[in-house]
Write a protein that holds these residues in place. Structure first.
Motif, mmCIF file in Angstrom:
data_model
loop_
_atom_site.group_PDB
_atom_site.id
_atom_site.type_symbol
_atom_site.label_atom_id
_atom_site.label_comp_id
_atom_site.label_asym_id
_atom_site.label_seq_id
_atom_site.Cartn_x
_atom_site.Cartn_y
_atom_site.Cartn_z
ATOM 1 N N VAL A 1 1.028 -1.011 0.001
ATOM 2 C CA VAL A 1 -0.152 -0.055 -0.073
ATOM 3 C C VAL A 1 0.827 1.259 -0.018
ATOM 4 O O VAL A 1 1.688 1.397 1.060
ATOM 5 C CB VAL A 1 -0.911 0.043 1.153
ATOM 6 C CG1 VAL A 1 -1.887 1.310 1.317
ATOM 7 C CG2 VAL A 1 -1.801 -1.106 1.164
ATOM 8 N N ASN A 2 0.813 2.016 -1.009
ATOM 9 C CA ASN A 2 1.520 3.002 -1.098
ATOM 10 C C ASN A 2 3.029 3.318 -1.001
ATOM 11 O O ASN A 2 3.334 4.308 -0.805
ATOM 12 C CB ASN A 2 0.923 4.242 -0.005
ATOM 13 C CG ASN A 2 -0.378 4.888 -0.403
ATOM 14 O OD1 ASN A 2 -0.856 4.798 -1.637
ATOM 15 N ND2 ASN A 2 -0.981 5.624 0.444
ATOM 16 N N ASP A 3 3.616 2.004 -1.309
ATOM 17 C CA ASP A 3 5.067 2.094 -1.261
ATOM 18 C C ASP A 3 5.750 1.471 -2.396
ATOM 19 O O ASP A 3 6.773 0.467 -2.407
ATOM 20 C CB ASP A 3 5.193 1.050 0.014
ATOM 21 C CG ASP A 3 5.341 1.746 1.309
ATOM 22 O OD1 ASP A 3 5.511 2.854 1.333
ATOM 23 O OD2 ASP A 3 4.767 1.187 2.277
ATOM 24 N N LEU A 4 5.108 1.663 -3.518
ATOM 25 C CA LEU A 4 5.575 1.182 -4.769
ATOM 26 C C LEU A 4 5.540 2.511 -5.892
ATOM 27 O O LEU A 4 4.682 3.340 -5.445
ATOM 28 C CB LEU A 4 4.731 0.148 -5.599
ATOM 29 C CG LEU A 4 5.028 -1.247 -4.909
ATOM 30 C CD1 LEU A 4 3.961 -2.200 -5.732
ATOM 31 C CD2 LEU A 4 6.454 -1.748 -5.042
ATOM 32 N N SER A 5 6.540 2.899 -6.385
ATOM 33 C CA SER A 5 6.623 4.065 -7.262
ATOM 34 C C SER A 5 5.519 3.981 -8.531
ATOM 35 O O SER A 5 5.059 2.901 -8.931
ATOM 36 C CB SER A 5 8.005 3.974 -8.033
ATOM 37 O OG SER A 5 8.181 3.006 -9.035
ATOM 38 N N PRO A 6 5.103 5.340 -8.916
ATOM 39 C CA PRO A 6 4.149 5.212 -10.262
ATOM 40 C C PRO A 6 4.520 4.147 -11.272
ATOM 41 O O PRO A 6 3.737 3.522 -11.822
ATOM 42 C CB PRO A 6 3.926 6.588 -10.421
ATOM 43 C CG PRO A 6 4.336 7.316 -9.098
ATOM 44 C CD PRO A 6 5.492 6.364 -8.619
ATOM 45 N N ASP A 7 5.810 4.389 -11.592
ATOM 46 C CA ASP A 7 6.322 3.497 -12.895
ATOM 47 C C ASP A 7 5.885 1.839 -12.474
ATOM 48 O O ASP A 7 5.586 1.273 -13.270
ATOM 49 C CB ASP A 7 7.727 3.636 -13.026
ATOM 50 C CG ASP A 7 8.096 4.749 -13.933
ATOM 51 O OD1 ASP A 7 7.102 5.337 -14.551
ATOM 52 O OD2 ASP A 7 9.160 5.285 -13.605
ATOM 53 N N THR A 8 6.275 1.525 -11.360
ATOM 54 C CA THR A 8 6.203 0.184 -10.964
ATOM 55 C C THR A 8 4.742 -0.342 -10.771
ATOM 56 O O THR A 8 4.313 -1.355 -11.063
ATOM 57 C CB THR A 8 6.616 0.112 -9.537
ATOM 58 O OG1 THR A 8 8.285 0.214 -9.535
ATOM 59 C CG2 THR A 8 6.516 -1.557 -9.207
ATOM 60 N N VAL A 9 4.006 0.728 -10.224
ATOM 61 C CA VAL A 9 2.460 0.270 -10.234
ATOM 62 C C VAL A 9 1.897 0.037 -11.716
ATOM 63 O O VAL A 9 1.216 -0.747 -12.082
ATOM 64 C CB VAL A 9 1.531 1.313 -9.561
ATOM 65 C CG1 VAL A 9 0.055 1.200 -9.858
ATOM 66 C CG2 VAL A 9 2.008 1.599 -8.065
#
Length: 531
Positions: free
Chosen positions: A254-262
């Motif tokens: 939750v909220n601990d991945l970068s936008p690129d990874t998401v």
């Protein structure tokens, strides 16, 4: 209590992707290779009824009076319950307390639910409430939270299920300070390593820098969790958190991945993605003691120059929305009609002309003016600063971007040693934040008005809002503050963060709140486990 706002730096970019920075928007080949390799490895068997989350750090303390870091806050959502809690519009509502009364301007009578049990079996009473808040106004008790309770004169029991809070003076924002986890009466330092609360999960075991294991509390007053427990697995590296998801060794991040990874997970469809509007606010802070930035026309020109939509679309991958002010859209006090500075380079240049900064050589290389933009060393925010730099250059402003370790950056900002700086406020839940960052009496070291903004009319409106006790009056005043502050442009708003959970497809019940509280985990279950 309001989740303490913390600063992180930020940075932006223009409306069209610059080919020189395009590779930064793609997951690296190494990451993809690791993902493919990890998907072929055998995941270790786990209890399917236990939900495992990957988190970047260990909690600092299990005592909610002491722990202020983000992961500790997440643990508090699971182990404890707040006396009062926030709804979807960030209004204060019932929690462990069913209701409250205000017999006069400085007194609150808070009435507790009956039959609520702590994990050790004893029933919640006013003694627990008095101990929790009494310690925070005890001068011998050391806590970073004490500053939020300087207006509280005393807290005392009225009867077994009623506590009385007496203030030193009227305060319209006091109720939100009762959004705080309740600990057992008499609990001391032992709570820092072994928590005991009334929440949906009870402490089981903890291995520092490895994992925290919680088990479902069968006697939870709102009904037992739909799973057997929650494990928070410490995975400091973001790439490794992504790999753990791919391997199936964790269920959710939750909220601990970068936008690129998401975005990579969204494209390959291997995970489900849940999102909600958040409360984190990114902005460019301006030092109004600088003679050039003291001119409102220059501040507005900088705001017109920055392309927020492009930042949201390309840098944030759509996991944000353009911001208009400190108060988040989810808030009951949000003003949607504030002056906005849509990307308009022509207006920016016209304002600079009017302010006495004409283009010295037409389309030549000489700038109208020079500024220094300070950022942290975080890669995302350095990239964002480069984009801001490009946007400003197009209107004749030469921005010298300088990156610093966050501790150094924070010290410089607190000391007023900056012209422009990109920062972020996290977890804004009460419009009283406007007082903390824009009231003239909140300049360092007393508060967070680090840009040294001063407007007597803003001070008056904030003072009236702070002393008002009804939502309608406070809301009207705070909305007027937002309109006037937006016009003055002491901050250049960038974006509001979107909360996002990336999870295994077999999980159900994932619903994120504006503050991304982990309380939703009690409703999460696995389809296979239900069959």
């Amino acid at each position: 209590m309001t989740i303490p706002a913390r600063c992180t730096e930020s940075r932006q970019r223009g409306s069209k992707l610059n080919k020189s920075v395009l590779p930064c928007f793609r997951a690296t080949g190494v990451w993809l290779a690791l993902v493919c390799a990890s998907a072929c490895t055998q995941a270790q068997p786990r209890d399917p009824n236990v939900i495992t989350l990957a988190v970047p750090t260990s909690p600092n303390s299990f005592d909610p009076r002491v722990g202020t870091d983000e992961i500790s806050q997440k643990v508090f959502h699971l182990v404890y319950d707040d006396l009062l809690k926030l709804d979807a519009q960030l209004r204060v509502g019932p929690g462990l307390a069913t209701h409250w009364e205000q017999p006069d301007a400085v007194t609150y009578l808070v009435h507790l639910r009956q039959g609520v049990r702590f994990h050790d079996g004893h029933e919640l009473t006013s003694a627990d409430v008095v101990h929790t808040f009494g310690s925070l106004i005890d001068p011998k008790f050391v806590s970073a939270r004490r500053g939020a309770y300087t207006v509280l004169a005393r807290v005392e029991p009225v009867d077994k299920y009623t506590a009385r809070f007496v203030l030193k003076e009227p305060s319209g924002s006091f109720l939100i300070q009762l959004v705080l986890p309740i600990i057992p009466a008499g609990a001391g330092n032992e709570l820092r390593t072994r928590p005991v609360g009334t929440g949906p999960y009870a402490f089981a075991r903890y291995a520092v820098d490895d994992r925290l294991e919680l088990v479902a509390f069968k006697d939870y007053y709102q009904g037992a969790a739909k799973n057997a427990g929650v494990t928070l697995k410490v995975v400091p590296d973001e790439i490794m958190r992504g790999l753990e998801l791919k391997k199936g060794t964790v269920d959710m991040v939750v909220n601990d991945l970068s936008p690129d990874t998401v975005e990579q997970f969204r494209e390959d469809g291997s995970m489900q993605i849940a999102a909600s509007t958040g409360t984190d606010y990114a902005y460019v802070g301006l030092n109004l003691r600088d003679p050039m930035l003291a001119d409102k026309r220059v501040r507005q020109a900088i705001s017109y120059a920055i392309d927020r939509q492009a930042i949201v679309k390309y840098l944030r991958r759509g996991l944000a929305q353009p911001a208009v002010g400190v108060v988040p859209p989810a808030s009951w006090a949000f003003a949607s009609d504030v002056p906005q500075f849509a990307h308009d380079p022509a207006k920016a240049m016209a304002l600079l002309d009017a302010a006495g900064y004409p283009d010295p050589d037409g389309n030549g290389p000489r700038p109208r003016l020079r500024v220094t933009l300070k950022v942290s060393t975080n890669e995302f925010y350095r990239l964002q600063a480069t984009v801001i730099q490009q946007d400003l250059r197009k209107v004749g402003i030469d921005a010298d971007v300088r990156s610093y370790e966050f501790a150094t950056l924070s010290k410089d900002v607190a000391g007023g040693n900056f012209q422009l700086v990109t920062l972020q406020w996290v977890g804004i839940t009460d419009p009283d934040m406007l007082r903390r960052v824009f009231h003239s009496k909140q300049m360092p070291p007393s508060g967070f008005n680090r840009g040294f903004y001063s407007n007597p009319e803003i001070d008056r409106l904030i003072d009236e809002a702070s002393s008002a006790t009804d939502y309608e009056t406070r809301g009207n005043l705070y909305r007027e503050v937002q309109r006037r502050v937006a016009e003055d442009a002491p901050y250049i708003s960038l974006w509001y963060k979107t909360n996002v959970a990336v999870a295994q497809h077999d999980l159900t019940g994932i619903t994120l709140s504006p503050v991304a509280a982990f309380t939703f985990l009690k409703d999460v279950s696995r389809r296979a486990a239900m069959e």
